[in-house]
Design an enzyme around this catalytic site. Sequence first.
Site, PDB file in Angstrom:
ATOM      1  N   ASP A 104       0.865  -1.181   0.000  1.00 41.27           N
ATOM      2  CA  ASP A 104       0.000   0.000   0.000  1.00 41.27           C
ATOM      3  C   ASP A 104       0.902   1.231   0.000  1.00 41.27           C
ATOM      4  O   ASP A 104       1.676   1.441   0.927  1.00 41.27           O
ATOM      5  CB  ASP A 104      -0.885  -0.020   1.264  1.00 41.27           C
ATOM      6  N   GLU A 196      -2.273   0.200  -4.677  1.00 42.39           N
ATOM      7  CA  GLU A 196      -2.312  -1.019  -3.861  1.00 42.39           C
ATOM      8  C   GLU A 196      -2.111  -2.251  -4.730  1.00 42.39           C
ATOM      9  O   GLU A 196      -2.617  -2.310  -5.847  1.00 42.39           O
ATOM     10  CB  GLU A 196      -3.691  -1.132  -3.201  1.00 42.39           C
ATOM     11  N   CYS A 544     -43.826 -21.290 -40.971  1.00 44.11           N
ATOM     12  CA  CYS A 544     -42.514 -21.940 -40.920  1.00 44.11           C
ATOM     13  C   CYS A 544     -42.572 -23.257 -41.694  1.00 44.11           C
ATOM     14  O   CYS A 544     -43.440 -24.102 -41.434  1.00 44.11           O
ATOM     15  CB  CYS A 544     -42.101 -22.189 -39.474  1.00 44.11           C
TER      16      CYS A 544
END
Length: 626
Positions: A104, A196, A544
Amino acid sequence: MGTTSDGDRPWQSYHTAYTNAKAGMEGVDKEKVQRIIYEMSKGSKYFENEKRKEAYIRQKVENLHTLCAKLTDKDMPHFQEVANKKILELEASRDLSKIWLHIDMDAFYAAVETLENPSLKGKPMAVGSMSMICTANYEARKFGVRAAMPGFIAHKLCPDLVFVPTNFEKYTYYSELTRKVFRRYDPDFIAASLDEAYLNITESCNERGLSSEEVAAELRNNIYEETGLTCSVGVAPNRLLAKIGGIGKVTETILKDVLGINTCEELLQKGAFLCALFSHCSTDFFLSVGLGLGRTDTPEQKLRKSISSERTFSATGDEPMLLQKLADIAETLSNDMQKECLWGRTLTLKLKTASFEVRTRAVSLQKFIQSKEEIQTYASKVLKAELPLSLRLMGLRMSQFRDDKCSPRDPMQKTLASFVISGNVTASATCVNKSSISEFSDEHQICDAQTDLSVHRESSASNDNKISLSYETNDVLASNQLSCGLKFASTSNADGIENMGNGCSEKCDSVETKNEMISNFSGHKTVAASSQKVELSWVDGYICSVCGIEMPPSFIEERQEHSDYHLAEMLQEEESVYGTGHLTQERSVRKALQAKENARKKLKSSPNKGRHIPIDAFFIKGKKNL
DNA sequence: GGGGGAAGGACCA
DNA sequence: TTCCTGGTCCTTCCCCC
């Protein structure tokens, strides 16, 4: 919050995120800071909203107290047994073979500014503005000034405070310098933010015959020499311990007020009560923390899940003005999405009312969008449905990204892709109707199995859509953290390094197992191509030819989906013809992986795997309004 | 009952 | 006078299958 029970010192119970301690704030006159923050906040709408939230948490605490009081002497042995069993199971998963560092950078933004402008050295300084500050140097922290504090309060705490505006280009540059150093120790280091990172130095230590402390000290020295910046390093066998962050303010309050828990040890001691009061998920998390268990694996690269933009402004209820602001935000978001080639189909509007109440409204679209105009159109519709309102913030978030980038595609096509799992299956289907003809052919192949079995499509100039498999993990950093209000074994500090001693890992089952399962059929990276074709046409323009279903030409998306359905049918038939062929095998693997993932989510047995625990998770399911 | 979307919230830097 | 931004993940609730 300033209730009557607080007597003449109401500020003592006014706890905001910035009244907690932070590195460099030792010796701060906490009561003075609290009083000033209270005095400057009371009466504001923000303050009123904080009171509302506080009351909500208080109610939760009371509910848990009530539940706790109902526990009998007969109940506790059972819960103690459950807790003991859980602890044993968790303990068995402890892995001490890895060495993790959590690095850090000290007051990063402030340190960078001071590096570039040495005249700031020694002066109390904050990066940010009068409305909000990002970070403060250690001189400013001595006055109680810290990140996430409104600038005007910081100024009151420290009248000599120097404000420096943010400059993210500068911070990114220095961040990259630090990362160059990190890579020398762990090429796959995990960047948690600009300042960090987590490094797995196991190999580095072993190869060089150095202890973790020696490597950590060397790394800190190298960072300082190459950037002029200092950092703190935590050393531990897992990432949770290397960082030891915090359970947030809410969780801390609940643990303290309900069970009097302040330390890791007490988490274990009160295990029976945790089992009795909290969900399975929450209990496992608490016990893991008590045992110091955390992740020890290196997650695969994370993919972005969402992108957003939001703006705070002076509260207004003026509709044209709000719509204009929304248009501006839509433009920013669209630009950001274009930069990253992202197309999303779930748009979330975030609103914060003048009284700080936050609302979100989401809409999922039938298509992926990216343009400012489209975002603005849908966002405006959602906003208008909420008006009239006086707002002080609006934000837009886009999520549910298309798998491939840089070419718009109907979400339905992904549905089709999901039918096809892998292999060089070349399938083509032709949809013929009086008004339109569409053709597509899919060529599928398995990519390197390193990353989630998700289907990616890549468009090529030849209109071929390549579908490949890649492995993606949702792994996140061990970000469940314990706040400074809880006293734990050890923590990294601004001055140097502390070794957390023992720690452990949970079994990283997901990534490893997936890879293992995938490798089980290595050598089968391609499968036989299909020579079959689905010939579908719309008889009389709306019937269809395959199944006889009637669908008018205007139902474009539905027709596309219908074609996809028949194609999927064809592929399934093909699969059955091949019997134990690769399609079946791979589909089974995918199914198994999916089931495994679902089971993981359902069990929620390992919240310690870097998951945040929201407040509601601390209440047993189905026991609302306790 | 399970899956998925929506909404809200916790937590992080 | 003035209390951010951007991101992730988790939960509950609700609807649908």
